[in-house]
Design a protein around this motif. Structure first.
Motif, PDB file in Angstrom:
ATOM      1  N   THR A   1       0.986   9.097  -6.240  1.00 25.14           N
ATOM      2  CA  THR A   1       1.390  10.458  -5.882  1.00 25.14           C
ATOM      3  C   THR A   1       2.388  11.007  -6.895  1.00 25.14           C
ATOM      4  O   THR A   1       2.296  12.169  -7.311  1.00 25.14           O
ATOM      5  CB  THR A   1       2.005  10.481  -4.472  1.00 25.14           C
TER       6      THR A   1
ATOM      7  N   GLN B   1      -1.497  15.068   4.567  1.00 18.79           N
ATOM      8  CA  GLN B   1      -1.687  14.881   3.132  1.00 18.79           C
ATOM      9  C   GLN B   1      -2.459  16.060   2.534  1.00 18.79           C
ATOM     10  O   GLN B   1      -2.100  16.560   1.457  1.00 18.79           O
ATOM     11  CB  GLN B   1      -2.443  13.574   2.885  1.00 18.79           C
TER      12      GLN B   1
ATOM     13  N   SER C   1      -4.607   4.051  -4.743  1.00 15.20           N
ATOM     14  CA  SER C   1      -3.571   3.385  -3.950  1.00 15.20           C
ATOM     15  C   SER C   1      -4.094   2.192  -3.172  1.00 15.20           C
ATOM     16  O   SER C   1      -3.581   1.074  -3.302  1.00 15.20           O
ATOM     17  CB  SER C   1      -2.926   4.390  -2.994  1.00 15.20           C
ATOM     18  N   ASP C   2      -5.109   2.389  -2.362  1.00 15.77           N
ATOM     19  CA  ASP C   2      -5.551   1.338  -1.461  1.00 15.77           C
ATOM     20  C   ASP C   2      -6.057   0.102  -2.205  1.00 15.77           C
ATOM     21  O   ASP C   2      -5.801  -1.027  -1.792  1.00 15.77           O
ATOM     22  CB  ASP C   2      -6.653   1.883  -0.534  1.00 15.77           C
TER      23      ASP C   2
ATOM     24  N   ARG D   1      -5.714  10.039  -4.979  1.00 18.01           N
ATOM     25  CA  ARG D   1      -4.707   9.394  -4.138  1.00 18.01           C
ATOM     26  C   ARG D   1      -5.300   8.202  -3.391  1.00 18.01           C
ATOM     27  O   ARG D   1      -4.648   7.154  -3.277  1.00 18.01           O
ATOM     28  CB  ARG D   1      -4.124  10.392  -3.130  1.00 18.01           C
TER      29      ARG D   1
ATOM     30  N   ARG E   1       0.825  -1.210   0.000  1.00 19.66           N
ATOM     31  CA  ARG E   1       0.000   0.000   0.000  1.00 19.66           C
ATOM     32  C   ARG E   1       0.859   1.259   0.000  1.00 19.66           C
ATOM     33  O   ARG E   1       0.504   2.265  -0.632  1.00 19.66           O
ATOM     34  CB  ARG E   1      -0.940  -0.015   1.201  1.00 19.66           C
TER      35      ARG E   1
ATOM     36  N   LEU F   1       0.687   3.981  -3.077  1.00 24.65           N
ATOM     37  CA  LEU F   1       0.459   5.389  -2.767  1.00 24.65           C
ATOM     38  C   LEU F   1       1.604   6.250  -3.296  1.00 24.65           C
ATOM     39  O   LEU F   1       1.377   7.347  -3.826  1.00 24.65           O
ATOM     40  CB  LEU F   1       0.294   5.589  -1.262  1.00 24.65           C
TER      41      LEU F   1
END
Length: 409
Positions: A77, A142, A202-203, A198, A69, A73
């Motif tokens: 990004t 963030q 990512s997750d 984001r 993860r 991410l």
């Protein structure tokens, strides 16, 4: 959607035409052509992952859940915003943003059914939120990081030229001013669009990598078959192979597809509105204009669940023995028919915007770790991939950990 604090993002749009316009605006950044052009951005982050995992040789087990993860991410990004975060350098891959995601995701149902609570929490100062719930510090940081970048770009749009490559802001800041379906250019819109990208980028991919790694490493036949194919296609470990080579490998592709099926993607039924004409499901006519906020249409005592990945992926009529990890199901003569039932990215005009980037990440990450590393799961248990439904799967059991060695050949 109402349960995320990104109501202005393309993901939250309920108007079909507005959503299409917004997708068309940023869609070029996620085309296959753009992915291939910026493949090096993804590869750099994958190389960082491999290097960090090798630091665990002859040491404690590495937390693969956080490692994957953190990597995805970092990738989204860098790819979307041109920011060079290195979350994989965090101790044990545990960084504040991932911790904050795990802490705040359960709040989405509170936000959905009690919007006043959402509005209140979003209105309080950041220092108050951090004090009330310290685990949200990563999310706040963030927001500050992205907000600072946006402030700089709004103040001086020419600073876009200082970024190393094309980003999502090249598309958002240069949209046509006469397009009435675009919201007014504002910090809030850009921030919410960025936060959505984001999180969504990512997750989900990181979760697929975790689920895939668990099943490969706990199935010796699958593991040996995959590594044999990778060794043949990638004989010299010092000379990396690219996405276009890896995507042609049939068994790796089958492993990725089966990982996507077992990881599901979004596990919450997605809201839909029937239209522009009536729909027929299982012989039952559902009138146009009917809203299905939980994607369940009710007639008397009959409830019809629709458009939920877990229901499709676990349907034994489509995927026999659905709880078994079987890449071979994707290698049969008629397996191309299964592709239409793989709905991890959804289907149609509201399907996942970043599907091409996701496929690239999955090939490069899974291809690299199984070619370059010898991994052994620490105390394997189905709890490693058990999840609770908070829109996306959130692993609430013991994280997947593995002992790491460099593969010698």
């Amino acid at each position: 959607m109402g349960c995320f604090a990104t109501d202005l993002s393309v993901f939250a749009m309920t108007d079909a035409h507005e959503a299409t316009q917004r997708r068309n605006l940023i869609g070029p950044l996620f085309s296959r052509r753009a992915i291939l052009k910026l493949e090096g951005v993804v590869q750099t982050k994958v190389d960082n992952l491999v290097a960090r995992l090798l630091e665990y040789q002859h040491n404690e087990a590495a937390n693969l859940d956080f490692a994957f993860r953190a990597t995805t991410l970092d990738i989204v990004t860098a790819y979307c915003f041109g920011l060079n975060d290195t979350l994989t350098t965090s101790k044990h891959f545990r960084n504040d943003i991932l911790i904050a995601m795990d802490a705040t995701l359960p709040m989405i149902w509170v936000f959905k059914y009690f919007p006043l609570i959402k509005n209140f929490l979003l209105s309080i100062p950041e220092w108050t939120a951090a004090y009330l719930k310290p685990s949200t510090t990563g999310i706040l940081e963030q927001r500050r990081q992205m907000g600072a970048q946006i402030d700089g770009l709004l103040k001086d749009p020419s600073s876009l030229n200082d970024l190393e490559h094309e980003t999502v802001y090249h598309h958002l800041l240069n949209h046509q001013p006469d397009n009435q379906r675009m919201p007014p250019l504002s910090r809030t819109w850009l921030l919410e669009e960025g936060l959505y990208l984001r999180f969504a980028g990512s997750d989900t991919v990181g979760n697929v990598c975790t689920v895939g790694a668990y099943h490969v490493l706990t199935n010796p036949l699958v593991h040996s078959t995959l590594t044999e194919e990778l060794c043949c296609a990638w004989p010299d470990m010092k000379s990396p192979v690219g996405y276009e080579v890896l995507e042609k490998l049939p068994y790796l592709t089958a492993v990725i597809k089966e990982s996507l099926r077992m990881a599901h993607g979004v596990v919450t039924p997605l809201p839909r509105i029937v239209g522009p004409i009536d729909s027929e499901v299982a012989g039952i006519i559902i009138p146009t204009g009917v809203s299905r906020p939980n994607n369940v249409y009710t007639i008397g005592a009959l409830k019809i669940p629709l458009d939920c990945a877990t229901i499709v992926h676990r349907n034994p009529d489509i995927f026999p023995d659905p709880f078994s990890f079987s890449p071979e199901r994707w290698l049969q003569g008629n397996s191309h028919e299964l592709d239409k039932h793989l709905v991890s990215f959804s289907k149609g005009p509201r399907s996942c915007l970043g599907i091409n980037l996701a496929w690239c990440e999955l090939y490069l990450i899974l291809g690299s770790i199984f070619r370059l590393l010898a991994l052994e799961v620490k105390e394997p248990s189905i709890e490693n991939v058990a999840f609770k439904e908070y829109f996306v799967p959130v692993h609430r059991g013991k994280h997947l950990e593995a002992y790491v060695r460099a593969r010698l050949a």
